[in-house]
Design an enzyme around this catalytic site. Structure first.
Site, PDB file in Angstrom:
ATOM      1  N   LYS A  78     -71.211  20.458  22.084  1.00 46.18           N
ATOM      2  CA  LYS A  78     -71.423  19.390  21.102  1.00 46.18           C
ATOM      3  C   LYS A  78     -70.452  19.620  19.945  1.00 46.18           C
ATOM      4  O   LYS A  78     -70.800  20.097  18.867  1.00 46.18           O
ATOM      5  CB  LYS A  78     -72.880  19.397  20.636  1.00 46.18           C
ATOM      6  CG  LYS A  78     -73.363  18.041  20.132  1.00 46.18           C
ATOM      7  CD  LYS A  78     -74.878  18.033  20.014  1.00 46.18           C
ATOM      8  CE  LYS A  78     -75.370  16.918  19.110  1.00 46.18           C
ATOM      9  NZ  LYS A  78     -75.093  15.564  19.579  1.00 46.18           N
TER      10      LYS A  78
HETATM   11  N1  PPE Z   1     -74.930  12.289  24.546  1.00 43.16           N
HETATM   12  C1  PPE Z   1     -74.252  12.352  23.358  1.00 43.16           C
HETATM   13  C2  PPE Z   1     -72.802  12.062  23.334  1.00 43.16           C
HETATM   14  C3  PPE Z   1     -74.955  12.695  22.204  1.00 43.16           C
HETATM   15  O1  PPE Z   1     -74.302  12.770  21.044  1.00 43.16           O
HETATM   16  C4  PPE Z   1     -76.351  12.935  22.252  1.00 43.16           C
HETATM   17  C5  PPE Z   1     -77.112  13.279  21.014  1.00 43.16           C
HETATM   18  C6  PPE Z   1     -76.998  12.860  23.510  1.00 43.16           C
HETATM   19  C7  PPE Z   1     -76.245  12.534  24.629  1.00 43.16           C
HETATM   20  C8  PPE Z   1     -78.458  13.172  23.682  1.00 43.16           C
HETATM   21  O2  PPE Z   1     -78.713  14.549  23.538  1.00 43.16           O
HETATM   22  P1  PPE Z   1     -80.115  15.091  23.006  1.00 43.16           P
HETATM   23  O3  PPE Z   1     -80.212  14.749  21.551  1.00 43.16           O
HETATM   24  O4  PPE Z   1     -80.051  16.554  23.236  1.00 43.16           O
HETATM   25  O5  PPE Z   1     -81.163  14.444  23.808  1.00 43.16           O
HETATM   26  N2  PPE Z   1     -76.624  12.682  19.820  1.00 43.16           N
HETATM   27  C9  PPE Z   1     -77.006  13.227  18.551  1.00 43.16           C
HETATM   28  C10 PPE Z   1     -76.141  12.717  17.410  1.00 43.16           C
HETATM   29  C11 PPE Z   1     -76.323  11.312  16.965  1.00 43.16           C
HETATM   30  C12 PPE Z   1     -75.516  11.021  15.699  1.00 43.16           C
HETATM   31  O6  PPE Z   1     -75.216   9.833  15.436  1.00 43.16           O
HETATM   32  O7  PPE Z   1     -75.213  11.950  14.941  1.00 43.16           O
HETATM   33  C13 PPE Z   1     -78.500  13.089  18.302  1.00 43.16           C
HETATM   34  O8  PPE Z   1     -79.168  12.274  18.933  1.00 43.16           O
HETATM   35  O9  PPE Z   1     -79.003  13.849  17.469  1.00 43.16           O
END
Ligand code: PPE
Length: 311
Positions: free
Chosen positions: A161
């Protein structure tokens, strides 16, 4: 859309609390120039038995994995980071919040290679409502397939990330919003459906739930949560590539993410998904998700870390 950021009192920076307005870095901070930060997005919910962080250890582990991929040495141990997250919530006296830990390569040398620049860690918390709107959470959102694709598997390492990956997400998000949609859907380098700008994606078709495999996508913790919740309810989930036309003819589709939670998708590229409103499987899983984050699913008590446990 989300309103302006709501400040809290204090931010944890590298081991000490500083006032929100004093949480500053030098403009020559390496990560600001080269996208070399790694971060997490975590939520603390006001559960029935008190405030609790959802899947804290999984998020802290992913932060360390992200750093490992970028060969960044974390300045604190996992346990210390978890403790600091809980303490930041307590210090700010907030019941429910979004939590943003960020590890970044700090000031020192310039140039891509960071030499001995120290890695710093910050943790901020603030109230954050539904990411894609209350209305979206309830009635579903409209999505556009992006003209930008997710980076090739051997390009920017999307299992990490890393802040740099979000330039790609922003290109897609801006394009979608500018064209009147709520969110972008990115395809992978081979043209298969990958994920949203900040969410993983699921479809339901002929009774089977499908989500893309962990190739060009972030290993979402909400994704894994939903897969477990579905299995426990006797629903079949497969991790399998699918195409954009399969998405068009899905009976249901939804996004998952810490910020987005479980957001139904009611339209893709101006085509209705199913009946054009959240379907039964989506609603069942959304309900199961909200039950688990609020501590109403006793099977998953270990997903919650209460901020005042033992105090
Ligand atoms: N894909 C991406 C690209 C992504 O950034 C997130 C989280 C996910 C999938 C889902 O992952 P999880 O949160 O572990 O279920 N995106 C984060 C950032 C959003 C933002 O605008 O900043 C979040 O949901 O916290």
């Amino acid at each position: 859309m989300s309103p302006m950021l709501q400040a809290t009192e204090k931010i944890w920076m590298n081991g000490a609390f500083v006032k929100w307005d004093d949480a500053r870095v030098h403009v020559l901070t390496h990560s600001l120039h080269y996208g070399t930060g790694v971060f997490e997005g975590i939520r603390c919910y006001k559960a029935d038995a008190g405030s609790a962080v959802f899947r804290l250890s999984e998020h802290v582990n992913r932060l360390f994995e992200s750093a490992h991929i970028l060969q960044m040495e974390m300045p604190f141990a996992r346990k210390a980071v978890s403790e600091a997250i809980l303490e930041t919530i307590r210090v700010n006296k907030i019941e429910a919040c979004y939590i943003r830990p960020l590890a970044y390569i700090s000031y020192g040398a310039m140039g891509i290679f960071p030499k001995e620049n120290p890695v710093h860690l910050s943790i901020a918390v603030w109230p954050w409502g539904s990411y894609l709107g209350e209305e979206g959470l309830k009635n579903g959102i409209r999505v556009k397939i992006s003209s930008f694709s997710r980076p090739h598997v051997n390009s920017t390492m999307v299992r990490s990330k890393t802040t740099a990956n979000y330039a790609n997400s922003l290109l897609a998000k801006r394009e979608a919003l500018k064209n009147g949609y709520d969110e972008a859907m990115l395809l992978d380098g081979d043209g298969y459906v990958a994920e949203g700008s900040g969410e993983n994606v699921f479809i339901v078709r002929k009774g089977v739930i499908k989500t893309p495999p962990l190739t060009s996508i972030l290993e979402g913790i909400t994704r894994e949560t939903v897969m477990q919740l579905a299995a426990e309810r006797g629903l079949r989930v497969v991790e399998e590539r699918f195409t954009r036309d399969e998405l068009y003819i899905a009976d249901e589709a939804f996004f998952t993410g810490t910020a987005a939670e479980i957001t139904p998708i009611r339209e893709v590229d101006d085509r209705k998904i199913g009946a054009g409103k959240p379907g039964p499987v989506t609603m069942q899983l959304q309900g199961a998700f909200f039950d688990s984050v609020h501590g109403r699913d006793k099977r998953h008590a270990d997903w919650l870390t209460f901020i005042n446990a033992g105090k």
